[in-house]
Design a protein around this motif. Structure first.
Motif, mmCIF file in Angstrom:
data_model
loop_
_atom_site.group_PDB
_atom_site.id
_atom_site.type_symbol
_atom_site.label_atom_id
_atom_site.label_comp_id
_atom_site.label_asym_id
_atom_site.label_seq_id
_atom_site.Cartn_x
_atom_site.Cartn_y
_atom_site.Cartn_z
ATOM 1 N N TRP A 430 0.839 -1.200 0.000
ATOM 2 C CA TRP A 430 0.000 0.000 0.000
ATOM 3 C C TRP A 430 0.877 1.253 0.000
ATOM 4 O O TRP A 430 0.660 2.186 -0.766
ATOM 5 C CB TRP A 430 -0.932 -0.031 1.207
ATOM 6 C CG TRP A 430 -1.571 1.271 1.564
ATOM 7 C CD1 TRP A 430 -1.394 1.994 2.709
ATOM 8 C CD2 TRP A 430 -2.505 2.025 0.775
ATOM 9 N NE1 TRP A 430 -2.140 3.129 2.691
ATOM 10 C CE2 TRP A 430 -2.838 3.183 1.514
ATOM 11 C CE3 TRP A 430 -3.084 1.835 -0.477
ATOM 12 C CZ2 TRP A 430 -3.718 4.154 1.038
ATOM 13 C CZ3 TRP A 430 -3.962 2.800 -0.965
ATOM 14 C CH2 TRP A 430 -4.275 3.943 -0.209
ATOM 15 N N ARG A 431 1.898 1.267 0.853
ATOM 16 C CA ARG A 431 2.761 2.455 0.938
ATOM 17 C C ARG A 431 3.618 2.602 -0.321
ATOM 18 O O ARG A 431 3.787 3.716 -0.844
ATOM 19 C CB ARG A 431 3.645 2.350 2.193
ATOM 20 C CG ARG A 431 2.883 2.658 3.471
ATOM 21 C CD ARG A 431 3.550 2.105 4.719
ATOM 22 N NE ARG A 431 2.794 2.492 5.921
ATOM 23 C CZ ARG A 431 1.649 1.925 6.302
ATOM 24 N NH1 ARG A 431 1.124 0.943 5.575
ATOM 25 N NH2 ARG A 431 1.029 2.331 7.400
ATOM 26 N N LEU A 432 4.164 1.512 -0.799
ATOM 27 C CA LEU A 432 4.987 1.573 -2.007
ATOM 28 C C LEU A 432 4.165 2.046 -3.200
ATOM 29 O O LEU A 432 4.577 2.928 -3.960
ATOM 30 C CB LEU A 432 5.567 0.183 -2.291
ATOM 31 C CG LEU A 432 6.570 0.081 -3.437
ATOM 32 C CD1 LEU A 432 7.873 0.782 -3.069
ATOM 33 C CD2 LEU A 432 6.848 -1.386 -3.773
ATOM 34 N N ASP A 433 2.979 1.494 -3.352
ATOM 35 C CA ASP A 433 2.096 1.844 -4.468
ATOM 36 C C ASP A 433 1.627 3.288 -4.363
ATOM 37 O O ASP A 433 1.466 3.983 -5.377
ATOM 38 C CB ASP A 433 0.902 0.876 -4.466
ATOM 39 C CG ASP A 433 0.083 0.947 -5.751
ATOM 40 O OD1 ASP A 433 0.585 1.498 -6.750
ATOM 41 O OD2 ASP A 433 -1.056 0.441 -5.748
ATOM 42 N N PHE A 434 1.403 3.761 -3.127
ATOM 43 C CA PHE A 434 0.912 5.127 -2.901
ATOM 44 C C PHE A 434 1.871 6.140 -3.522
ATOM 45 O O PHE A 434 1.455 7.110 -4.152
ATOM 46 C CB PHE A 434 0.780 5.367 -1.389
ATOM 47 C CG PHE A 434 -0.033 6.575 -1.011
ATOM 48 C CD1 PHE A 434 -1.401 6.473 -0.809
ATOM 49 C CD2 PHE A 434 0.568 7.821 -0.840
ATOM 50 C CE1 PHE A 434 -2.161 7.583 -0.451
ATOM 51 C CE2 PHE A 434 -0.179 8.936 -0.477
ATOM 52 C CZ PHE A 434 -1.551 8.818 -0.278
ATOM 53 N N ILE A 435 3.177 5.911 -3.381
ATOM 54 C CA ILE A 435 4.166 6.830 -3.930
ATOM 55 C C ILE A 435 4.431 6.526 -5.401
ATOM 56 O O ILE A 435 4.617 7.436 -6.220
ATOM 57 C CB ILE A 435 5.465 6.775 -3.117
ATOM 58 C CG1 ILE A 435 5.188 7.109 -1.646
ATOM 59 C CG2 ILE A 435 6.498 7.742 -3.695
ATOM 60 C CD1 ILE A 435 4.552 8.476 -1.412
ATOM 61 N N ALA A 436 4.423 5.245 -5.781
ATOM 62 C CA ALA A 436 4.674 4.886 -7.179
ATOM 63 C C ALA A 436 3.569 5.395 -8.098
ATOM 64 O O ALA A 436 3.823 5.813 -9.237
ATOM 65 C CB ALA A 436 4.799 3.363 -7.313
ATOM 66 N N GLU A 438 1.603 7.987 -7.568
ATOM 67 C CA GLU A 438 1.468 9.452 -7.505
ATOM 68 C C GLU A 438 2.319 10.075 -8.617
ATOM 69 O O GLU A 438 3.407 9.603 -8.930
ATOM 70 C CB GLU A 438 1.913 9.922 -6.124
ATOM 71 C CG GLU A 438 1.325 11.230 -5.697
ATOM 72 C CD GLU A 438 2.195 12.407 -6.088
ATOM 73 O OE1 GLU A 438 1.672 13.522 -6.145
ATOM 74 O OE2 GLU A 438 3.399 12.204 -6.346
ATOM 75 N N ASN A 439 1.853 11.156 -9.206
ATOM 76 C CA ASN A 439 2.445 11.646 -10.451
ATOM 77 C C ASN A 439 3.643 12.589 -10.312
ATOM 78 O O ASN A 439 4.152 13.056 -11.318
ATOM 79 C CB ASN A 439 1.371 12.365 -11.280
ATOM 80 C CG ASN A 439 0.556 11.389 -12.117
ATOM 81 O OD1 ASN A 439 1.012 10.295 -12.406
ATOM 82 N ND2 ASN A 439 -0.651 11.786 -12.476
ATOM 83 N N SER A 440 4.097 12.903 -9.101
ATOM 84 C CA SER A 440 5.167 13.905 -8.984
ATOM 85 C C SER A 440 6.534 13.318 -8.690
ATOM 86 O O SER A 440 7.483 14.076 -8.496
ATOM 87 C CB SER A 440 4.804 14.905 -7.885
ATOM 88 O OG SER A 440 4.972 14.334 -6.596
ATOM 89 N N MET A 441 6.672 12.001 -8.649
ATOM 90 C CA MET A 441 7.911 11.338 -8.230
ATOM 91 C C MET A 441 8.405 11.939 -6.905
ATOM 92 O O MET A 441 9.570 12.268 -6.725
ATOM 93 C CB MET A 441 8.979 11.434 -9.325
ATOM 94 C CG MET A 441 10.221 10.583 -9.061
ATOM 95 S SD MET A 441 9.922 8.839 -8.704
ATOM 96 C CE MET A 441 9.566 8.173 -10.332
#
Length: 479
Positions: A430-436, A438-441
């Motif tokens: 969940w945490r890894l996907d949340f940042i992956a 998201e569109n701003s890197m």
């Protein structure tokens, strides 16, 4: 005689010069008057537009400057870490470039087709063409991919919210056909963010309105949303109404937050923005953990094909991550950076070519940051490179955990013995996907993104250890 002749010509030249100065001064005054008049009248209403006018070309008759820049969203743009290069018919497959994504989504439609993003002009076309539609998809997906409000009103006999509540039970193809048949097969359009009579900013999407009202009722501090804080000090007899209470600056983010967010989008229940506890990754996780499907089962987006873990799939939580960053705390809205103002004659116009600020640093960044363009690029690049490196470290940890779970299952470990590891997979992924996703890197909130990725790696390593321990206590022989 000669002196008199010279004197007469002198009078003539002075008269001509005076006349020329008068003409030029008059022209200048006329020009100034016209520019001031143009500024006082930013548009001329040549055609009437209403709530059912979803074709942006019709609105463009009245607002040609905004429409001209809106059409530019069809152009290909790319930054180092995002966007579409434009050399191919469709954007590049993320799951081919980063195979860990394909394995992370095993059992979910995103393992079939998951491509780089393109501009708003393609938001409906790309969804209609994705191979994910080879699997059953809910009509809820059109909430953010079509100019769909007239369809909601029709389904709800005039009540858009009621119509919206019905769409999760319709297939994507069924609702998409209805969108086309009613003539509303357009990507995000003027009417989705502007009130037709005044052009005032507004939100229309039911998912956002319900979500922001749930956030307002929560106890989570929202210093970047002062109208929510003010509403909390009232008697709260009526729900928070963003279109009546939010400032123009807040609306500059709310209109984007109608779609650039985390949400549930499938057939078991209506589309939902999970903001009842707050906007941080762990608060959204708590919301989902407290959510049950109508049949009583704990909420999950899919079961992982290799491990059987009940996975939460992040969508594209730009609004949520932006809310944790310094720009939000400083009163800078999404539109300030992604749709900065530009001069067109005497008129100041919001740029509707929505794109990365990195492609428009002069107007997007240097209005506030008085540093050379190369310095601005270098700062952003450093943030995004660090985020990318942390993302890959987290992905490596998750893949090691999946290997450990798979090995444990082969050695006879039961689902009960792997319970702790599977729960840690849910949390880490969940945490890894949340940042992956998201569109701003990571740029929207660098420190928060680093925290989330550090937690993802830590949880995955804990899950790997738990799987190894489960192997040692396996109670039945391998099959």
């Amino acid at each position: 005689m000669n002196n008199r002749w010279k004197l007469n010509w002198g009078y003539v030249l002075v008269a001509l010069a005076s006349a020329a100065v008068a003409v030029l001064a008059t022209a200048l005054l006329v020009n100034i008057f016209e520019r001031k008049d143009e500024a006082r009248k930013p548009f001329i209403r040549l055609v009437e537009v209403g709530e059912d006018d979803t074709d942006p070309a019709k609105w463009g008759t009245n607002w040609p400057r905004q429409f001209d820049s809106y059409k530019l969203t069809a152009q290909t743009t790319r930054t180092r870490f995002g966007g579409h290069g434009g050399s191919e018919a469709l954007p590049e497959e993320k799951i081919e470039r980063d195979p860990w994504l394909k394995r992370m989504f095993a059992g979910y439609a995103f393992s079939i087709d998951y491509r780089d993003r393109r501009g708003h002009a393609y938001m409906l076309d790309d969804q209609e063409m994705t191979k994910r539609l080879t699997k059953p998809q809910s009509g809820s997906c059109l909430h953010c991919h079509a100019s769909i409000m007239p369809v909601y009103r029709k389904l709800g006999d005039g009540n858009a919210m009621a119509g919206f509540e019905k769409t999760h039970q319709m297939s994507y193809q069924e609702l998409d056909k209805m969108v086309h048949d009613m003539g509303h097969a357009h990507p995000v359009s003027c009417v989705d963010c502007h009130e037709p009579a005044t052009m005032a900013l507004r939100v229309t999407r039911p998912g956002f309105i319900k979500g922001i009202q749930a956030l307002a009722k929560s106890e989570e501090p929202t210093p970047h949303l002062p109208s929510v804080e003010r509403w909390r000090k009232t008697d709260k007899k009526e729900d928070y109404q963003p279109n009546q209470l939010a400032s123009r600056t807040e609306m500059g983010s709310f209109v984007c937050g109608q779609c650039h967010v985390e949400y549930y989008c499938s057939s078991k229940m209506p589309l939902e923005f999970p903001w009842s506890k707050g906007l941080k990754v762990q608060q959204i996780e708590e919301h989902w953990n407290n959510t049950k499907f109508p049949e009583g089962e704990r909420f999950y987006d899919y079961k992982h094909a290799e491990t059987g873990a009940e996975i939460l799939k992040a969508q594209h939580p730009e609004f949520e991550l932006w809310s944790q960053g310094i720009h939000a705390r400083s009163g800078v809205s999404c539109a300030d950076c992604h749709m900065p103002y530009q001069r067109d004659g005497a008129t100041k116009v919001s740029d509707h070519w929505v794109r990365s600020p990195l492609l428009n640093i002069n107007r997007a960044c240097q209005t506030c940051h008085h540093f050379p363009e190369e310095e601005m690029k270098s700062r952003v690049d450093a943030i995004q490179q660090r985020n990318f490196d942390l993302l890959q470290r987290g992905a490596a940890a998750l893949m090691d955990q999946l290997d450990a779970i798979t090995a444990a299952k082969k050695n006879g470990a039961t689902a009960e013995q792997l319970k702790d590891s599977l729960e840690l997979q849910r949390q880490a992924q969940w945490r890894l996907d949340f940042i992956a996703a998201e569109n701003s890197m990571g740029f929207h909130a660098p420190q928060e993104a680093a925290r989330v990725l550090a937690e993802a790696a830590d949880l995955a390593r804990q899950g790997q250890i738990a799987a190894i321990k489960a192997t040692s206590t396996a109670t039945k022989p391998p099959e």
